[in-house]
Design an enzyme around this catalytic site. Structure first.
Site, PDB file in Angstrom:
ATOM      1  N   ARG A 171      12.134 -54.113  97.027  1.00 22.98           N
ATOM      2  CA  ARG A 171      13.149 -53.862  98.044  1.00 22.98           C
ATOM      3  C   ARG A 171      14.394 -53.252  97.396  1.00 22.98           C
ATOM      4  O   ARG A 171      15.034 -52.369  97.933  1.00 22.98           O
ATOM      5  CB  ARG A 171      13.517 -55.141  98.804  1.00 22.98           C
ATOM      6  CG  ARG A 171      14.507 -54.840  99.913  1.00 22.98           C
ATOM      7  CD  ARG A 171      15.032 -56.027 100.741  1.00 22.98           C
ATOM      8  NE  ARG A 171      14.303 -57.245 100.689  1.00 22.98           N
ATOM      9  CZ  ARG A 171      14.636 -58.290  99.923  1.00 22.98           C
ATOM     10  NH1 ARG A 171      15.727 -58.239  99.168  1.00 22.98           N
ATOM     11  NH2 ARG A 171      13.919 -59.375  99.922  1.00 22.98           N
TER      12      ARG A 171
ATOM     13  N   TYR B   7      24.952 -37.659 118.312  1.00 21.19           N
ATOM     14  CA  TYR B   7      23.544 -38.026 118.467  1.00 21.19           C
ATOM     15  C   TYR B   7      23.476 -39.290 119.335  1.00 21.19           C
ATOM     16  O   TYR B   7      24.238 -40.242 119.115  1.00 21.19           O
ATOM     17  CB  TYR B   7      22.951 -38.281 117.077  1.00 21.19           C
ATOM     18  CG  TYR B   7      21.553 -38.821 117.124  1.00 21.19           C
ATOM     19  CD1 TYR B   7      20.508 -38.039 117.594  1.00 21.19           C
ATOM     20  CD2 TYR B   7      21.273 -40.115 116.716  1.00 21.19           C
ATOM     21  CE1 TYR B   7      19.225 -38.530 117.650  1.00 21.19           C
ATOM     22  CE2 TYR B   7      19.986 -40.622 116.759  1.00 21.19           C
ATOM     23  CZ  TYR B   7      18.967 -39.825 117.233  1.00 21.19           C
ATOM     24  OH  TYR B   7      17.701 -40.338 117.286  1.00 21.19           O
TER      25      TYR B   7
ATOM     26  N   LYS C  81      14.817 -35.001 109.433  1.00 22.28           N
ATOM     27  CA  LYS C  81      14.962 -33.665 109.993  1.00 22.28           C
ATOM     28  C   LYS C  81      14.749 -32.598 108.908  1.00 22.28           C
ATOM     29  O   LYS C  81      13.663 -32.471 108.394  1.00 22.28           O
ATOM     30  CB  LYS C  81      16.320 -33.562 110.690  1.00 22.28           C
ATOM     31  CG  LYS C  81      16.670 -34.788 111.569  1.00 22.28           C
ATOM     32  CD  LYS C  81      15.741 -34.964 112.743  1.00 22.28           C
ATOM     33  CE  LYS C  81      15.896 -36.312 113.451  1.00 22.28           C
ATOM     34  NZ  LYS C  81      17.231 -36.660 113.904  1.00 22.28           N
TER      35      LYS C  81
ATOM     36  N   ASP D 195      28.082 -36.991 109.309  1.00 18.04           N
ATOM     37  CA  ASP D 195      26.645 -36.872 109.581  1.00 18.04           C
ATOM     38  C   ASP D 195      26.284 -35.400 109.405  1.00 18.04           C
ATOM     39  O   ASP D 195      26.624 -34.555 110.222  1.00 18.04           O
ATOM     40  CB  ASP D 195      26.355 -37.369 111.011  1.00 18.04           C
ATOM     41  CG  ASP D 195      24.868 -37.284 111.377  1.00 18.04           C
ATOM     42  OD1 ASP D 195      24.127 -36.543 110.699  1.00 18.04           O
ATOM     43  OD2 ASP D 195      24.462 -37.959 112.342  1.00 18.04           O
TER      44      ASP D 195
HETATM   45  C1  LIG Z   1      17.917 -37.875 114.259  1.00 17.57           C
HETATM   46  C2  LIG Z   1      19.351 -38.032 114.009  1.00 17.57           C
HETATM   47  C3  LIG Z   1      19.896 -39.259 113.611  1.00 17.57           C
HETATM   48  C4  LIG Z   1      19.047 -40.520 113.484  1.00 17.57           C
HETATM   49  O1  LIG Z   1      18.135 -40.436 112.448  1.00 17.57           O
HETATM   50  P1  LIG Z   1      16.678 -41.148 112.476  1.00 17.57           P
HETATM   51  O2  LIG Z   1      16.083 -40.714 111.193  1.00 17.57           O
HETATM   52  O3  LIG Z   1      15.978 -40.635 113.687  1.00 17.57           O
HETATM   53  O4  LIG Z   1      16.904 -42.618 112.565  1.00 17.57           O
HETATM   54  C5  LIG Z   1      21.260 -39.307 113.370  1.00 17.57           C
HETATM   55  N1  LIG Z   1      22.053 -38.229 113.512  1.00 17.57           N
HETATM   56  C6  LIG Z   1      21.556 -37.044 113.897  1.00 17.57           C
HETATM   57  C7  LIG Z   1      22.478 -35.880 114.026  1.00 17.57           C
HETATM   58  C8  LIG Z   1      20.207 -36.896 114.166  1.00 17.57           C
HETATM   59  O5  LIG Z   1      19.723 -35.725 114.575  1.00 17.57           O
END
Ligand SMILES: *Cc1c(COP(=O)(O)O)cnc(C)c1O
Length: 379
Positions: free
Chosen positions: A46, A98, A195, A170
């Site tokens: 972990r 998001y 992504k 982000d």
């Molecule tokens: C998809 C996304 C998230 C969340 O990420 P996950 O990997 O789906 O938990 C956060 N911020 C943005 C801009 C996203 O596109």
């Protein structure tokens, strides 16, 4: 080292026992100790895993950061950042976020006594009006999802430093190929690795990158204490995915530009959101802080009925109707019912996330096929 070389080599070293060029998938939960407390630097998986460490070092290098901690999802990473706060603390964040970020802030952390201000961050001066002695953090997403607003990271960083706040960016939509928020003054960069970094729609993962030793210690402590760690197989897949990040992004940007230009004057389109257009309200900031404009585009259809929107969304052959973005395949998403379903209608419509808005994640297929698909679906 330049970006593409780092994407391929940073953090990844041939395996010392065999010379394997790829970091092995260390599929193990524990590590054998020679005597109590004497081990090879690894106690329990972990906390530490060599496959994860290679990936973390790689992502840190791509963001020009000193440290990276990977999580089991982007939301797991966001959750860890929120756990650095205490009841009574306040966070200033954007009004176009998001949907999952909005949900964790309002549905999980407001209940623990943290207050969130959802404001228009496109003018960073707005932030000042909301700062008080409880303010601890600015959470900015840029480009925003799905209306592609651009937030001035340098301006946010200045306000953040003056007021002793933590600026979190982000960076999921831009990826480190297009934008490096730490270089612009951010304290923490958050990624949904799911992504562009992963890039192949086969892994869910998150990451937090920072140059600050104390912040890193805290985030790593939270990861190890609360356990939102990614598995070694997923880390291996992302190491492999990142090796082509620069190649994929180049094509995402090329295809994105072609699609944006094609849709701009299309008779069925009422509005298009893409920061590469000179008339985009934040184009100058985009040009200043991003190296190109990416493959994310949102459109509003002229025929605003939900029936028409659903019909268009279901008519694609190359694009797939799905949540998520940033993979090699082109995706189309209906934010109002899919990614942003968690945001109340009045809230999302205030920032333009109307029922007739569709979000495109332009993939890396041949542009002729992408354009032909748009043409037939809109027809
Ligand atoms: C998809 C996304 C998230 C969340 O990420 P996950 O990997 O789906 O938990 C956060 N911020 C943005 C801009 C996203 O596109």
């Amino acid at each position: 080292m330049k970006f593409g070389t780092k994407a391929i080599h940073a953090g990844v070293h041939p395996d010392p026992t065999t010379g394997a060029i790829m970091t092995p998938i260390f599929q193990t939960s524990t590590y054998v100790q020679e005597s109590p407390g004497t081990n090879k630097g690894y106690g329990y998986a972990r906390g530490k895993n060599p496959t994860r460490e290679a990936l973390q070092d790689n992502i840190a290098a791509l963001e020009n950061g000193k440290h990276c901690v990977c999580f089991s999802s982007g939301m797991g990473a966001t959750d860890a950042v929120m756990k650095t706060l205490r009841p009574g603390d306040e966070v200033i964040t954007g009004d176009d976020l998001y949907g999952g970020s909005y949900r964790i802030f309002t549905k999980i952390y407001e209940a623990f006594g943290i207050k969130f201000h959802f404001i228009d961050l496109t003018d960073a001066n707005n932030i000042k009006k909301y700062i008080n002695s409880n303010t601890k953090m600015i959470w900015a997403e840029t480009p925003t999802n799905p209306t592609m607003q651009i937030i001035d990271i340098v301006a946010c960083a200045e306000i953040s430093k003056t007021n002793n706040l933590t600026l979190v960016v982000d960076n999921t939509f831009a990826s480190p190929y297009l934008q490096n928020p730490l270089d612009l003054g951010a304290d923490i960069v958050m990624h949904s690795v799911t992504k562009y970094l992963g890039g192949h729609s086969d892994v869910v993962m998150g990451a937090l990158i920072t140059n600050d030793d104390a912040i890193h210690e805290k985030l790593y402590f939270i990861l190890n204490s609360t356990g939102a760690n990614p598995g070694p197989m997923d880390c291996f897949l992302v190491i492999r995915g990142i090796k082509t990040l620069h190649l994929r992004m180049e094509r995402h940007c090329f295809n994105g530009r072609k699609v944006a230009e094609y849709l701009k004057n299309h008779p069925k389109i009422d509005k298009i959101y893409w920061p590469g257009f000179p008339e985009h309200p934040n184009h100058e900031i985009a040009k200043k802080q991003m190296r190109d404009f990416g493959g994310m585009i949102s459109i509003v259809l002229k025929d605003k009925t939900i029936e028409n929107t659903f019909k268009v969304a279901s008519s694609f052959k190359v694009f797939s109707l799905a949540e998520s973005l940033g993979g090699v395949e082109s995706l189309i998403n209906h934010p109002a019912t899919m990614t942003h379903g968690a945001i109340p209608k009045e809230e999302r419509e205030k920032v333009g996330v109307v029922d007739s808005l569709l979000r495109l994640s332009v993939g890396v297929e041949d542009i002729e096929d992408i354009l032909a698909d748009l043409e037939q679906a809109l027809a």
